[in-house]
Design a protein around this motif. Structure first.
Motif, PDB file in Angstrom:
ATOM      1  N   LEU B 118      -0.338  84.235 100.438  1.00 38.10           N
ATOM      2  CA  LEU B 118      -1.248  83.566  99.497  1.00 38.10           C
ATOM      3  C   LEU B 118      -1.174  82.051  99.657  1.00 38.10           C
ATOM      4  N   THR B 122      -3.893  79.223 100.884  1.00 36.78           N
ATOM      5  CA  THR B 122      -4.084  77.978 100.126  1.00 36.78           C
ATOM      6  C   THR B 122      -4.006  76.768 101.047  1.00 36.78           C
ATOM      7  N   LEU B 141     -16.577  77.757 100.298  1.00 37.22           N
ATOM      8  CA  LEU B 141     -15.788  78.982 100.358  1.00 37.22           C
ATOM      9  C   LEU B 141     -16.223  80.022  99.331  1.00 37.22           C
ATOM     10  N   LEU B 142     -16.677  79.548  98.162  1.00 36.69           N
ATOM     11  CA  LEU B 142     -16.950  80.467  97.057  1.00 36.69           C
ATOM     12  C   LEU B 142     -18.305  81.151  97.151  1.00 36.69           C
ATOM     13  N   ARG B 145     -20.721  82.879 101.617  1.00 35.78           N
ATOM     14  CA  ARG B 145     -20.665  84.240 102.120  1.00 35.78           C
ATOM     15  C   ARG B 145     -20.246  84.340 103.583  1.00 35.78           C
ATOM     16  N   GLN B 146     -20.127  83.201 104.262  1.00 34.27           N
ATOM     17  CA  GLN B 146     -19.521  83.276 105.581  1.00 34.27           C
ATOM     18  C   GLN B 146     -18.064  83.652 105.403  1.00 34.27           C
ATOM     19  N   ALA B 149     -12.354  82.492 104.186  1.00 39.16           N
ATOM     20  CA  ALA B 149     -11.040  82.812 103.626  1.00 39.16           C
ATOM     21  C   ALA B 149     -10.479  84.102 104.232  1.00 39.16           C
ATOM     22  N   VAL B 150     -11.357  85.035 104.563  1.00 38.17           N
ATOM     23  CA  VAL B 150     -10.880  86.339 105.026  1.00 38.17           C
ATOM     24  C   VAL B 150     -10.085  86.232 106.339  1.00 38.17           C
ATOM     25  N   ALA B 194     -19.566  88.160 103.478  1.00 37.36           N
ATOM     26  CA  ALA B 194     -18.863  88.789 102.361  1.00 37.36           C
ATOM     27  C   ALA B 194     -19.901  89.357 101.399  1.00 37.36           C
TER      28      ALA B 194
ATOM     29  N   LEU C  26     -21.816  84.268  93.274  1.00 34.62           N
ATOM     30  CA  LEU C  26     -20.820  84.047  94.321  1.00 34.62           C
ATOM     31  C   LEU C  26     -20.506  85.376  94.993  1.00 34.62           C
ATOM     32  N   ASP C  27     -19.976  85.298  96.218  1.00 35.06           N
ATOM     33  CA  ASP C  27     -19.600  86.530  96.903  1.00 35.06           C
ATOM     34  C   ASP C  27     -18.225  86.994  96.407  1.00 35.06           C
ATOM     35  N   VAL C  28     -17.762  88.095  96.937  1.00 34.75           N
ATOM     36  CA  VAL C  28     -16.539  88.701  96.420  1.00 34.75           C
ATOM     37  C   VAL C  28     -15.331  87.775  96.612  1.00 34.75           C
ATOM     38  N   VAL C  29     -15.342  86.974  97.659  1.00 31.43           N
ATOM     39  CA  VAL C  29     -14.247  86.018  97.857  1.00 31.43           C
ATOM     40  C   VAL C  29     -14.265  84.969  96.749  1.00 31.43           C
ATOM     41  N   GLY C  30     -15.451  84.459  96.464  1.00 30.55           N
ATOM     42  CA  GLY C  30     -15.580  83.491  95.380  1.00 30.55           C
ATOM     43  C   GLY C  30     -15.147  84.076  94.045  1.00 30.55           C
ATOM     44  N   MET C  31     -15.537  85.341  93.811  1.00 29.65           N
ATOM     45  CA  MET C  31     -15.118  86.005  92.573  1.00 29.65           C
ATOM     46  C   MET C  31     -13.598  86.087  92.481  1.00 29.65           C
ATOM     47  N   VAL C  33     -11.353  84.228  94.029  1.00 28.74           N
ATOM     48  CA  VAL C  33     -10.754  82.897  93.866  1.00 28.74           C
ATOM     49  C   VAL C  33     -10.854  82.463  92.406  1.00 28.74           C
ATOM     50  N   PHE C  57       4.050  82.541  91.796  1.00 31.74           N
ATOM     51  CA  PHE C  57       4.476  82.708  93.174  1.00 31.74           C
ATOM     52  C   PHE C  57       5.805  83.444  93.300  1.00 31.74           C
ATOM     53  N   VAL C  63      -0.221  88.219  90.826  1.00 33.17           N
ATOM     54  CA  VAL C  63      -1.206  88.038  91.897  1.00 33.17           C
ATOM     55  C   VAL C  63      -2.163  89.222  91.967  1.00 33.17           C
ATOM     56  N   LEU C 134     -14.454  74.505  89.549  1.00 35.69           N
ATOM     57  CA  LEU C 134     -14.714  75.142  90.845  1.00 35.69           C
ATOM     58  C   LEU C 134     -16.108  75.760  90.903  1.00 35.69           C
TER      59      LEU C 134
END
Lengths: 203, 203, 203
Positions: B118, B122, B141-142, B145-146, B149-150, B194, C26-31, C33, C57, C63, C134
């Protein structure tokens, strides 16, 4: 002495935070949050990076002075707006003081002169950046082309140089602070502006 | 070796920060702030969470490389824009490297593999998020949709797995970095995206 | 017991973060985050200021619970929206719990009651502020005039007072949490609102 100057700087920065709150029609809670963050944010960032407990969390005055500034702005913001030119001069004083004190603290904690100066600038401008981000604006520092960070850089550099020459104590701190203050006031008076990238024109 | 790769990653991230500054018509100070924050922000966040002094505040190169990137973009931004596809490949390299190095450092400081991964993510994406927030945009990033982060997540997970199997040192780090790099490049080429939440359509 | 309550608070805050992600497309990554930052951001800020490694952490649950909330919102967000009034009550419970637990942890680390209460409020509202920044909005806390920070302030103050009177342990924590929770629910029901600065009218 340093403590008094510090509180003056915090008060002035807090006024500017609370005023932004009024202009954005925030409620009293929003005003207080902006006042605290503007006044204390730079020092908190500095102390987090130095890996010590932020000074704002061990001093009662640091927390209560922004509350007082919020109360004043809440009731008398038209009057405070009217004396804004004076507030701007005080803001320049806060800028000078925070960059000098921040650089000195970083040197005390063993940072190199380069990094200490960088952290001094962070101390001076960090609160204003947080204020602008929280109130939904691009930080003024980044686009308004007034010289705000540059005087802080020069003041921090001078502080680091004096310290390296073993000249520390409050006369050195005050000299660096006065230099940054003077440069900032001169930059506003003479309308000095930071350049845009080659070929880019202002909108 | 690691040091050189690190500086390359910092340089590329700094270029992207300074270019955003030009596009938003920020002045040279704003460009430099965005360059420094994009390049160093992720590592600073990582080190704050690890509770150690940020590496950016003990290395001269880390601070000066973004300054150099700012100068280059200031004078030659049209040329830099023209080679952006190449810059994007380098950015993917920076992403891979930062996630691997960040995960490894977190493991060295005793975090569990999950938390280390994680923190590796970051490290890789933190600077870009700060760049976007400071320049008044929702972090790319949010929403874009590219897959950004993945690949960092997968690279970090592989790094954590290798480390747990006692495979560390630079070959392991490089493998994880190359994996994340390759996934990122493939995602861009193949336009992998995404998903949005069920029933939500893109605007 | 505390651990369970903590995870409930994290889950509810994560739901609110993921829902904001859906509303902003937002896409699933944004969700994910937003879910992680909303749920863990306040506690991370608290621990950075206390100069200890963030609890997020070192706990696996902290997490993974936001990941679970993201999955639920991803597939069933219409249903979650439909039970939002219930979610809002749970959010008030999270607010109460986080301010009480945050204040107590700060007191355990030797902060003064004033500073501990301030840090308790930071714990309770920090995640929501990060979520809003964000996702490109002014933090709701600053302008929506609903009493959100004020119940946290009162809960934190009561927690600090009880602790100072040597009344600690979970009954004290729970009392402070329930007080803040009750005030928050009452504020929503009775439409209590924070005042604007004198002479300023809502738009």
């Amino acid at each position: 002495m340093n403590q008094v100057l510090d509180l003056v700087g915090i008060f002035v920065f807090a006024l500017s935070g609370a005023l932004v709150g009024v202009r954005r029609r925030l409620d009293v809670v929003g005003m207080a949050v902006l006042a605290e963050m503007t006044a204390l944010g730079g020092g908190i960032l500095r102390d987090l990076i130095l890996n010590v407990r932020p000074a704002a969390f061990s001093s009662v005055g640091y927390v209560l002075v922004p509350v007082a500034a919020t109360v004043i702005v809440f009731f008398w913001h038209p009057q405070v707006e009217r004396v804004m030119p004076a507030v701007n001069v005080l803001d320049a004083a806060g800028l000078g003081l925070f960059c000098a004190v921040g650089t000195e603290k970083a040197l005390d904690y063993g940072l190199s002169p380069l990094h200490a100066a960088l952290l001094g600038v962070t101390t001076a401008v960090g609160g204003g950046i947080l204020r602008d981000v929280l109130s939904g604006q691009i930080p003024a520092l980044l686009y308004d082309r007034q010289l705000y960070a540059v005087p802080a850089m020069l003041g921090s550099a001078v502080m680091a140089a004096l310290y390296t020459l073993d000249l520390h104590g409050w006369p050195a701190t005050l000299s660096a602070a006065v230099l940054a203050f003077g440069l900032r006031v001169a930059a506003v008076r003479l309308r000095l502006r930071a350049p845009l990238a080659r070929g880019v024109t202002a909108e």
